[in-house]
Motif scaffolding. Structure first.
Motif, PDB file in Angstrom:
ATOM      1  N   GLN A 107       0.827  -1.193   0.000  1.00 30.50           N
ATOM      2  CA  GLN A 107       0.000   0.000   0.000  1.00 30.50           C
ATOM      3  C   GLN A 107       0.871   1.256   0.000  1.00 30.50           C
ATOM      4  O   GLN A 107       2.026   1.241   0.459  1.00 30.50           O
ATOM      5  N   GLU A 159       0.976   3.820   1.748  1.00 30.77           N
ATOM      6  CA  GLU A 159       1.451   4.318   3.038  1.00 30.77           C
ATOM      7  C   GLU A 159       2.831   3.769   3.388  1.00 30.77           C
ATOM      8  O   GLU A 159       3.508   4.288   4.266  1.00 30.77           O
ATOM      9  N   ASP A 172      -3.269   9.699  -3.720  1.00 29.72           N
ATOM     10  CA  ASP A 172      -4.592   9.123  -3.498  1.00 29.72           C
ATOM     11  C   ASP A 172      -4.374   7.703  -2.969  1.00 29.72           C
ATOM     12  O   ASP A 172      -4.187   6.774  -3.764  1.00 29.72           O
ATOM     13  N   PRO A 173      -4.391   7.528  -1.666  1.00 37.39           N
ATOM     14  CA  PRO A 173      -4.126   6.200  -1.103  1.00 37.39           C
ATOM     15  C   PRO A 173      -5.107   5.135  -1.586  1.00 37.39           C
ATOM     16  O   PRO A 173      -4.727   3.971  -1.726  1.00 37.39           O
ATOM     17  N   ALA A 174      -6.354   5.518  -1.841  1.00 38.73           N
ATOM     18  CA  ALA A 174      -7.345   4.545  -2.297  1.00 38.73           C
ATOM     19  C   ALA A 174      -6.977   3.967  -3.652  1.00 38.73           C
ATOM     20  O   ALA A 174      -7.342   2.826  -3.975  1.00 38.73           O
ATOM     21  N   LYS A 175      -6.254   4.742  -4.444  1.00 42.03           N
ATOM     22  CA  LYS A 175      -5.849   4.290  -5.783  1.00 42.03           C
ATOM     23  C   LYS A 175      -4.376   3.919  -5.831  1.00 42.03           C
ATOM     24  O   LYS A 175      -3.866   3.602  -6.919  1.00 42.03           O
ATOM     25  N   ASN A 176      -3.690   4.005  -4.692  1.00 43.73           N
ATOM     26  CA  ASN A 176      -2.242   3.729  -4.662  1.00 43.73           C
ATOM     27  C   ASN A 176      -1.504   4.537  -5.717  1.00 43.73           C
ATOM     28  O   ASN A 176      -0.590   4.022  -6.388  1.00 43.73           O
TER      29      ASN A 176
END
Length: 126
Positions: free
Chosen positions: A26, A28, A71-75
């Motif tokens: 991910q 993060e 955009d963490p949701a989309k990596n």
């Protein structure tokens, strides 16, 4: 794996947005940066961001014109490039290093990323 997209031809004063998709861990877990290399010139760190807390670093040559975001949701990490100049013409690369590294260390090329993308050409010309 790191994959860039979004390069192309823009007129001076125009805009482009580059995307960098990180696969595997991910976002993060990564510090991600954009670099560029023009023909005959050394590679330059443009802008870098922590995938964890969003802290950023920008080179002086692009400050106020380029904005890095994530955009963490989309990596995915983006580089919004506005007010483009002919001297921004280069191959732009995305690179990632495991978190724990300083954002500035990545952009100032004081450490080697774990992964590099293959690059995307940006040409600014009228």
């Amino acid at each position: 794996q790191v994959v860039e997209s979004g390069g192309g031809l823009a007129q001076p004063g125009g805009s482009l947005r580059l995307s960098c998709v990180i696969s595997g861990l991910q976002l993060e877990y990564w510090v991600v940066g954009w670099f560029r290399q023009a023909p005959g010139k050394a590679r330059e760190g443009v802008s870098c961001i922590s995938g964890d807390d969003g802290s950023r670093y920008e080179a002086g040559s692009v400050k106020g014109r380029f904005t890095i975001s994530r955009d963490p949701a989309k990596n995915t990490v983006y580089l919004q490039m506005n007010s483009l100049k002919p001297e921004d013409t280069a191959v732009y690369y995305c690179a990632a290093v495991l978190r724990g590294a300083q954002v500035s260390s990545l952009c100032e090329q004081r450490l080697e990323p774990n992964h590099w993308g293959r690059g995307t050409q940006v040409t600014v010309s009228s």
